[in-house]
Structures are given as structure tokens and as C-alpha cells.
Scaffold this active site. Structure first.
Site, PDB file in Angstrom:
ATOM      1  N   ASP A  37     -26.985  20.892  -7.426  1.00 54.95           N
ATOM      2  CA  ASP A  37     -27.501  19.561  -7.759  1.00 54.95           C
ATOM      3  C   ASP A  37     -29.020  19.555  -7.893  1.00 54.95           C
ATOM      4  OD1 ASP A  37     -24.913  18.921  -7.515  1.00 54.95           O
ATOM      5  OD2 ASP A  37     -25.125  17.582  -5.782  1.00 54.95           O
ATOM      6  N   ALA A  38     -29.687  20.331  -7.026  1.00 55.25           N
ATOM      7  CA  ALA A  38     -31.155  20.308  -7.030  1.00 55.25           C
ATOM      8  C   ALA A  38     -31.703  20.785  -8.372  1.00 55.25           C
ATOM      9  CB  ALA A  38     -31.692  21.193  -5.907  1.00 55.25           C
ATOM     10  N   ASP A  41     -31.205  18.083 -10.889  1.00 53.29           N
ATOM     11  CA  ASP A  41     -32.221  17.036 -10.697  1.00 53.29           C
ATOM     12  C   ASP A  41     -33.548  17.451 -11.316  1.00 53.29           C
ATOM     13  OD1 ASP A  41     -30.328  15.632  -9.373  1.00 53.29           O
ATOM     14  OD2 ASP A  41     -31.064  16.114  -7.351  1.00 53.29           O
ATOM     15  N   SER A  86       0.664  -1.505 -27.317  1.00 58.63           N
ATOM     16  CA  SER A  86       1.151  -1.295 -25.954  1.00 58.63           C
ATOM     17  C   SER A  86       2.363  -0.372 -26.033  1.00 58.63           C
ATOM     18  CB  SER A  86       1.483  -2.620 -25.295  1.00 58.63           C
ATOM     19  OG  SER A  86       2.492  -3.244 -26.033  1.00 58.63           O
ATOM     20  N   LEU A  87       2.998  -0.153 -24.907  1.00 61.15           N
ATOM     21  CA  LEU A  87       4.106   0.803 -24.856  1.00 61.15           C
ATOM     22  C   LEU A  87       5.374   0.117 -24.382  1.00 61.15           C
ATOM     23  CD1 LEU A  87       2.340   3.755 -22.998  1.00 61.15           C
ATOM     24  CD2 LEU A  87       3.181   3.825 -25.344  1.00 61.15           C
ATOM     25  N   GLU A 117       2.346  12.792 -20.016  1.00 59.22           N
ATOM     26  CA  GLU A 117       1.092  12.577 -19.290  1.00 59.22           C
ATOM     27  C   GLU A 117       1.231  11.399 -18.338  1.00 59.22           C
ATOM     28  OE1 GLU A 117      -1.453  10.652 -22.803  1.00 59.22           O
ATOM     29  OE2 GLU A 117      -0.387  12.470 -23.350  1.00 59.22           O
ATOM     30  N   LYS A 119       0.832   7.820 -16.640  1.00 59.23           N
ATOM     31  CA  LYS A 119       0.400   6.496 -17.061  1.00 59.23           C
ATOM     32  C   LYS A 119      -0.560   6.027 -15.977  1.00 59.23           C
ATOM     33  CE  LYS A 119       2.088   2.271 -19.121  1.00 59.23           C
ATOM     34  NZ  LYS A 119       1.319   1.235 -18.429  1.00 59.23           N
ATOM     35  N   ASP A 121      -3.249   3.912 -13.976  1.00 58.72           N
ATOM     36  CA  ASP A 121      -3.393   2.479 -13.770  1.00 58.72           C
ATOM     37  C   ASP A 121      -4.850   2.056 -13.889  1.00 58.72           C
ATOM     38  OD1 ASP A 121      -1.882   0.303 -13.451  1.00 58.72           O
ATOM     39  OD2 ASP A 121      -1.385   0.649 -11.336  1.00 58.72           O
ATOM     40  N   ARG A 140      -9.388  -3.405 -24.753  1.00 61.87           N
ATOM     41  CA  ARG A 140      -8.244  -3.612 -25.633  1.00 61.87           C
ATOM     42  C   ARG A 140      -8.089  -5.103 -25.981  1.00 61.87           C
ATOM     43  NH1 ARG A 140      -2.864  -4.803 -24.380  1.00 61.87           N
ATOM     44  NH2 ARG A 140      -1.446  -4.194 -26.037  1.00 61.87           N
ATOM     45  N   GLU A 177      -8.180   5.641 -21.008  1.00 63.95           N
ATOM     46  CA  GLU A 177      -8.060   4.726 -19.876  1.00 63.95           C
ATOM     47  C   GLU A 177      -9.281   4.861 -18.968  1.00 63.95           C
ATOM     48  OE1 GLU A 177      -5.332   2.956 -20.118  1.00 63.95           O
ATOM     49  OE2 GLU A 177      -4.854   2.152 -18.133  1.00 63.95           O
ATOM     50  N   TYR A 229      -6.653   9.552 -24.174  1.00 62.47           N
ATOM     51  CA  TYR A 229      -5.259   9.847 -24.496  1.00 62.47           C
ATOM     52  C   TYR A 229      -4.925   9.670 -25.969  1.00 62.47           C
ATOM     53  CZ  TYR A 229      -4.791   4.780 -23.595  1.00 62.47           C
ATOM     54  OH  TYR A 229      -4.944   3.422 -23.589  1.00 62.47           O
ATOM     55  N   LYS A 294       5.084  11.149 -25.431  1.00 60.17           N
ATOM     56  CA  LYS A 294       4.736  10.893 -26.826  1.00 60.17           C
ATOM     57  C   LYS A 294       5.304  12.016 -27.691  1.00 60.17           C
ATOM     58  CE  LYS A 294       0.431   8.798 -25.295  1.00 60.17           C
ATOM     59  NZ  LYS A 294      -0.989   9.002 -25.015  1.00 60.17           N
ATOM     60  N   LYS A 318       8.647   4.387 -16.054  1.00 59.48           N
ATOM     61  CA  LYS A 318       7.961   3.861 -14.876  1.00 59.48           C
ATOM     62  C   LYS A 318       8.483   4.478 -13.571  1.00 59.48           C
ATOM     63  CE  LYS A 318       5.111   0.653 -16.219  1.00 59.48           C
ATOM     64  NZ  LYS A 318       5.344  -0.675 -15.871  1.00 59.48           N
ATOM     65  N   CYS A 412      -3.437 -15.180  25.971  1.00 58.60           N
ATOM     66  CA  CYS A 412      -2.731 -13.959  25.588  1.00 58.60           C
ATOM     67  C   CYS A 412      -1.215 -14.197  25.645  1.00 58.60           C
ATOM     68  CB  CYS A 412      -3.105 -12.824  26.545  1.00 58.60           C
ATOM     69  SG  CYS A 412      -2.089 -11.357  26.329  1.00 58.60           S
ATOM     70  N   CYS A 415       0.224 -12.043  28.814  1.00 59.33           N
ATOM     71  CA  CYS A 415      -0.071 -12.278  30.231  1.00 59.33           C
ATOM     72  C   CYS A 415      -0.670 -13.649  30.510  1.00 59.33           C
ATOM     73  CB  CYS A 415      -1.007 -11.189  30.759  1.00 59.33           C
ATOM     74  SG  CYS A 415      -2.672 -11.272  30.080  1.00 59.33           S
ATOM     75  N   CYS A 430      -7.689 -10.072  24.615  1.00 55.90           N
ATOM     76  CA  CYS A 430      -7.174 -10.598  25.874  1.00 55.90           C
ATOM     77  C   CYS A 430      -8.110 -10.125  26.977  1.00 55.90           C
ATOM     78  CB  CYS A 430      -5.762 -10.050  26.093  1.00 55.90           C
ATOM     79  SG  CYS A 430      -5.215 -10.098  27.805  1.00 55.90           S
ATOM     80  N   CYS A 436      -2.734  -7.212  32.270  1.00 57.68           N
ATOM     81  CA  CYS A 436      -1.916  -7.564  31.107  1.00 57.68           C
ATOM     82  C   CYS A 436      -0.904  -6.456  30.841  1.00 57.68           C
ATOM     83  CB  CYS A 436      -2.811  -7.757  29.889  1.00 57.68           C
ATOM     84  SG  CYS A 436      -1.874  -8.077  28.382  1.00 57.68           S
TER      85      CYS A 436
END
Ligand code: IVH
Length: 671
Positions: A37-38, A41, A86-87, A117, A119, A121, A140, A177, A229, A294, A318, A412, A415, A430, A436
Site C-alpha cells: 500500500d505504501a 500511496d 428483468s429475469l 452465475e 444472482k 443481491d 435500471r 450489479e 454480467y 444464460k 432462486k 425483574c 426475582c 436487574c 436473582c
């Protein structure tokens, strides 16, 4: 004053942009960075500095320009040149077999190649690239008209602002998606709650809400991802002649495809994929609600064509639902080990996520108010994977006129002691303490649990009886029970009493980490108990530690330190510990290494599979004592994965990420 940048600076800026794009692609799309990462950067900062010095250098597709636009007033409308469809859905193997039969009949083929593949969400997005530059992103919407969310989509790191490679059409519309990974969703919700904002019900709502922010700077803070997709409009160029080849081509241009996408043969291939993906569903880092099949070849897709608003060449299969609705019949209050009163919803039984759910915790009064849950409401219940079921919200339009609000009791229910709610705390407690019976029962159940003292056969029902009959007042009393006393309990006989007595005796030989966990010190869970045991080695050292000393332990902050200190400061707790040791509870002391000699300090390990000579707990204790961290899941931060017999998905993940895998033997040598 605007000085024109010298030629070498222009060249360097272009070079930096290319390099950064390449590393972005490796990091966000392939999940496989090749530089630290350095170093990334440094490249990024260098480009930013050049652009600051010579603003003429800034191009809209520069990697520095992802965030920056001012908040918008509203989203412009976008008319899709080709509608976003849509499907159709199927919910069983038989329904899918019917679908495949129709396709084969229409095409006159014995078997068809499909692309299968997940689906995912999230929400469908269209990306428009002109000459390789992202010029527009749209939702969409209703399929014909969507919203222009370009400024927001630009902030998603896995969406390239400029395509990689060459050979892309002059105009290319990519569809896919946008979603929020599960982990990012959890973190976002924690942040929302900490800031007093409304939590999102599920990752899809969170993704949609994040993309519909008028201020792209907010979207930029949300952990969104995209996978592609398909394609829409294509002009001035060509694309391959099958779906799977197009996905490969899109990946080569720097777009992200779904790693689970596969080409499969016929019904059998599809259904095998469906089952495998179903088994993997909970382990995937994002939520899916089914599989999309597909027809792979475009010439076959074209022959099949469309019905209404869905293609005839694709279908969604599904998975069983993870959210259902049911009626909340009542709210009971349970008293926990530390006296916390927890409201629990009693539901009209509902089948969701593979089990029948009848009780769901509602956590606390605030939670009930925030979700505005009332007795009699129709509620949405969610159970995803192994996560405990939860009420995610109510359906306001179905609220009956006589729905009642819930209020925590003043006393409570176990008790009759007064209950208090401290300033700034969500929990109502409590005040009965060990008076208790509910608290006592829970403390004993916790003590006996498998991951604590592991007293085999001491189930909840037995503990309830032992407390109700006054045979056990604190955990030490367990070890003075006689076989006759045990045999006198309901559903117990001589044999089962002898077994329990033997299990109690066996549990006396333990390890410090388990013992600490078993004590049920507030804020000290299993992981903290292990760290404390490794750090202090001896119980006496821990009991004498000051709050400052306790805070030297990794992951122990002021709240945890205070709670530990207070626990051991309480004479009653010390007396119980003495009594336990007197009755024979014992463990070997661990010699903690001084920090400077800890050979594995700073290294993160993950254990998977069954080890031959060490138990998981022992391996973990020894690693902690050597200064290592032990994590539950494999990530880029993992240094070593120790794999035993029948290691599964963690080992696969380690191999995927190129993490060093050790055998038990190698681990022992390291230690
Ligand atoms: S293809 C013409 N593939 O499902 C086919 N859609 O019900 C258009 N979705 O609006 C969609 N994962 O938001 C396709 N692998 C996938 C998908 C997928 C999720 C969503 C997408 C679409 C909806 C259709």
C-alpha cells in the site's frame, strides 16, 4: 498563473496514471495486489502533486478524480437505448428442467451450454464507455428510464474510469450489479448506529441507499463493489460471440466479473452448479438470492429472443428465502447472566432460511423503539446462514388497530428486584445480583458451557432444577453435589447421576483461559480470556494487576480493564475462586515470554482443520504466548495458515491469496 507543464512532466503524469490504474485493477478487481500500500500511496501522491502544480494535467478519468464533485440537487433522467430487462424465476429443479426442455426444443439441440452465475443481491447499473472513458452510469429504474448516478458510481473503486488494454468498441455499454459486501454492510450499520443514524435492513438496501446519495462524497465512504454480467449497446467495434467470452473480454478491459461465473453443460451442469453454490452461499462475501443461467451462445440467444420484459434465453433459479413475514404475538422479558433484561419476540412460527423460527431477541428497548415494533405487528424476519434470526422491521400498512407498544417492566420478572438503566447504556438490568435466580442460572450455564469448563451433561434444564431446589447457589457448589442429590432430580437416575459426577470431576482439570472465560467476567469473552491467560500466565498475576497494567494487554481497553479489576476486587468472587481451587479445579501455569523475546510478535495466524497432537485451544494458547495473534478467518492480513486434517475453505482461501500454509510439525518447530 498557469505555466504549461514541461514535456517530461506530461509524460510522467501519463505514466503514473497508467501505473495507478494497473494497481487499482490488481487490488480492487483481481483482489491480488503486487505492491505494498505504501508504494501505491507514493505513486498516487506523486500524481496528485503534479496535478496540483499543473492543473491542466488533470483529466476527468485520472485516478485522482473519483470523488470531488459537489452535491447534486437531483438526479437527471437517463433513457436507456436498449431496455434493461428483468429475469423470469424458477423455484425448483423441475421448473428449471421445463425451461431447459423448451429451450432445447426451440433450438433443436440435444444439450445447451449455459453460463451459470450467482444472482447477486444489489442493483443493476449501466456503465457507458466512450473511447474507453467512463462517461455515464445509470440505474435500471423501470427498465426504460433510469437515473444518472455517474458521480456516485465513479467513487466505486472496482469500476474503471478508463478501460485497460485496447480493442474496445468506440461506444460500449456494460451492465452489472452494484452491491455491498456483507462485511462492509455490518461495519456501515455499526457506524450508522454509533452516529445515531438509521441502520439499513439488508445489504441491498444499503447499496441502493448509498448510490442514491446526492453527495458523492458520502457514496465514496460506502463499501460498494460492482461485478459485470453483460453488455448493452455496442458501436464502432465488436465483441466476442458468447456470453462467457464477453465476460472474459470485459475482465481483460479491467472490469470486474463475478469470480463464481462458470460455463456449464446442460441441465445437469446447471443443477450441480446450483447445489455447489448453495453450499457456498453463507461463506460468500456478498449476498446472493439464486443462480442465473444464460444460454451462452449469442446466435442461440438471438433465436430465442424475448417475451414481454425478460429474455427467453435466461432464467433465475432462486434459493429458499432468507426473509419472511409473520405476526409478532407477544414480547417476553428474559434475564441474562449479568442481569440484563432482554425483550424476546414470540412469533407465529415461520419457516425462513431453512428453519422454523418462533423466538427472536429484540435486544433492548431502544432497538424496539427505533424499529417501531409493536405487539400484534406484521414483522419481517430474516435468517441468513448461521446468523441468529432477527426482526429487521415491521410492515406498517399491516398494523392492526389494537397493536400495543412494549414497555420494560420496573421490576425483574425473575426475582422482583428493581431494574435500572444506567445513563448512556442500552441495557436495562436487574439489581438483584446473586439473589436473582435467573442470573444465577445463567452464570452456571455459562460456567458449564462446552467452550468454558465443558461439563458434559449439565444441560439448561438440570441447572434450572439445581438452582430452584437451592442445591447450587454459586458455581463452586456444583463440585460438592453428591450423586444422590443429582439422582434425585427429575429425569435423572443412578447412571446419569454417576455420569454427571464423572464429568464434573473431569472438568476440574482445565486450562487458565477456559477458567477465566467460565468465570463470566463482564466484557471478557473467550478471545479476551485467552489473551489474558497468555499475558499473565498465572491467575495470581492477573488478580493483582492494576487497571493500568491490564490495559497493557492487547485488545484490553479502559472498559474491559475496569470490569476485570472490579470483578477480582469483589470479595465474593475471590471466595468462589478459592472454593473452586480448594475443591480441586486446577490448570497448568503458562510461562509468559517477555515481550522482547516473543518470537511471533505481530504475526497473525489462522488455524484450520484438525491438528494431530495439539487441540485448537492448546495451539491457540501457545501462539498467543509467543506473541502471535490468532484470527478466525483468512484475509490479506494473515501471515500464516496452519492446516490440519480435512482443512476446508480457509485453506483454499489461503492458497488463493498466496499465504504461507504450515503443517502442524512446522508450527511446532516455529514455536
Ligand atoms: S442478467 C437480461 N445476471 O437480477 C438479463 N442479472 O431480475 C438481465 N442480477 O435487474 C439481468 N445478478 O439487477 C443478470 N448474474 C446476474 C445477476 C442479475 C443479479 C439482477 C439484476 C437484474 C435482476 C433481474
Amino acid at each position: 498563473m498557469n505555466v504549461a507543464p514541461p514535456a517530461d512532466v506530461v509524460r510522467r503524469a501519463a505514466e503514473l496514471r497508467d501505473q495507478i490504474r494497473h494497481h487499482n485493477y490488481l487490488y480492487y478487481v483481481l483482489d491480488n495486489p503486487e505492491i505494498p500500500d505504501a508504494e501505491y500511496d507514493r505513486l498516487f501522491n506523486e500524481l496528485q502533486a503534479l496535478e496540483a502544480q499543473y492543473p491542466q494535467l488533470v483529466t476527468p478519468d485520472s485516478p485522482t478524480q473519483r470523488v470531488g464533485a459537489e452535491p447534486q440537487k437531483a438526479f437527471a433522467e437517463v433513457r436507456h437505448e436498449l431496455p434493461m430487462l428483468s429475469l423470469g424465476n424458477v423455484f425448483s429443479d423441475e421448473e428449471f428442467e421445463d425451461f431447459d426442455r423448451r429451450i432445447r426444443a426451440e433450438l433443436g439441440e440435444a444439450t445447451v451450454t449455459y453460463s451459470a452465475e450467482p444472482k447477486v443481491d444489489g442493483l443493476a447499473i449501466s456503465l457507458l464507455y466512450r473511447d474507453g472513458v467512463l462517461i455515464r452510469a445509470a440505474t435500471r429504474g423501470d427498465g426504460t428510464t433510469g437515473e444518472d448516478v455517474t458521480q456516485n458510481v465513479r467513487t466505486i473503486p472496482s469500476v474503471p474510469l478508463h478501460l485497460l488494454g485496447s480493442g474496445y468498441p468506440a461506444l460500449l455499454e456494460v451492465r452489472g450489479e452494484v452491491y455491498m459486501p456483507k462485511q462492509g454492510f455490518e461495519r456501515l450499520n455499526q457506524r450508522q448506529e454509533a452516529e445515531g443514524q438509521k441502520a439499513f435492513a439488508n445489504p441491498r438496501n444499503a447499496a441502493a441507499g448509498s448510490l442514491r446519495q446526492l453527495d458523492p462524497r458520502i457514496t465514496a465512504t460506502r463499501p460498494l463493489m460492482m461485478f459485470c454480467y453483460g453488455v448493452g449497446k455496442v458501436e464502432g467495434g465488436t465483441i466476442p460471440d458468447s456470453h462467457s467470452a464477453v465476460i472474459d473480454q470485459l475482465k481483460a478491459w479491467g472490469l470486474r466479473g463475478c469470480p463464481e461465473q462458470r460455463r456449464v453443460e446442460g441441465v445437469e451442469g446447471c443443477l450441480a452448479y446450483y447445489r455447489t453454490l448453495g453450499e457456498k452461499r453463507d461463506a460468500l462475501p456478498y449476498e446472493i438470492d439464486g443462480v442465473v443461467y444464460k444460454v451462452d451462445r449469442f446466435d442461440q440467444q438471438n433465436r430465442l429472443g424475448y417475451v414481454a420484459r425478460a429474455p427467453r434465453w435466461a432464467i433465475a433459479h432462486k434459493f429458499p428465502a432468507q426473509e419472511e413475514i409473520t405476526t409478532l404475538l407477544d414480547i417476553d422479558v428474559q434475564v441474562g447472566r449479568t442481569g440484563t433484561l432482554t425483550p424476546v419476540a414470540r412469533l407465529e412460527p415461520v419457516f425462513v432460511g431453512g428453519v422454523t423460527v418462533t423466538n427472536v431477541t429484540l435486544h433492548n428497548q431502544d432497538e424496539i423503539e427505533r424499529k417501531d415494533i409493536r405487539i400484534g405487528d406484521t414483522v419481517i424476519v430474516r435468517r441468513a446462514g448461521d446468523v441468529i434470526p432477527q426482526v429487521v422491521g415491521v410492515v406498517p400498512s399491516r398494523r392492526p388497530a389494537d397493536a400495543r407498544r412494549f414497555h420494560m417492566p420496573d421490576r425483574c420478572p425473575a426475582c422482583g428486584s428493581e431494574v435500572v438503566r444506567l445513563e448512556g447504556e442500552a441495557a436495562t438490568r436487574c439489581t438483584g445480583g446473586l439473589v436473582c435466580p435467573a442470573q444465577r442460572k445463567e452464570a452456571i450455564k455459562h460456567f458449564a458451557a462446552r467452550r468454558a469448563m465443558d461439563i458434559d451433561g449439565l444441560g439448561d434444564k438440570l441447572v434450572d432444577q439445581l438452582v430452584e431446589r437451592g442445591l447450587v447457589k454459586d458455581v463452586a457448589d456444583l463440585y460438592t453435589l453428591t450423586e444422590e442429590e443429582i439422582a434425585g432430580l427429575e429425569r435423572m437416575a443412578a447412571k446419569s447421576a454417576a455420569n454427571l459426577k464423572a464429568a464434573l470431576d473431569k472438568s476440574k482439570s482445565t486450562i487458565l483461559a477456559r477458567f477465566l472465560h467460565a468465570l463470566g467476567i463482564r466484557e471478557v469473552g473467550e478471545a479476551t480470556a485467552q489473551t489474558l491467560a497468555a499475558h499473565f500466565g498465572k491467575l495470581e498475576n492477573l488478580m493483582q494487576a492494576s487497571e493500568e497494567e491490564l490495559q497493557q494487554v492487547p485488545d484490553v481497553g479502559p472498559v474491559v480493564a475496569q470490569s476485570i479489576h472490579a470483578f477480582f476486587g469483589e470479595p465474593h468472587n475471590r471466595a468462589v475462586i478459592d472454593k473452586l481451587r480448594h475443591l480441586g479445579v486446577h490448570w497448568p501455569d503458562v510461562e509468559p515470554a517477555p515481550v522482547e523475546e516473543q518470537p511471533l510478535a505481530g504475526k497473525t495466524f489462522v488455524l484450520t482443520g484438525t491438528l494431530a497432537t495439539l487441540t485448537r485451544d492448546e495451539a491457540k494458547a501457545r501462539l498467543l504466548a509467543a506473541g502471535a495473534k490468532v484470527a478466525g478467518s483468512v484475509s490479506k492480513k494473515t501471515d500464516y495458515v496452519v492446516a490440519g486434517e480435512s482443512a476446508g475453505s480457509k485453506l483454499a482461501k489461503a492458497e488463493e491469496l498466496g499465504i504461507t500454509v504450515l503443517s502442524e510439525q512446522q508450527l511446532l518447530e516455529m514455536l
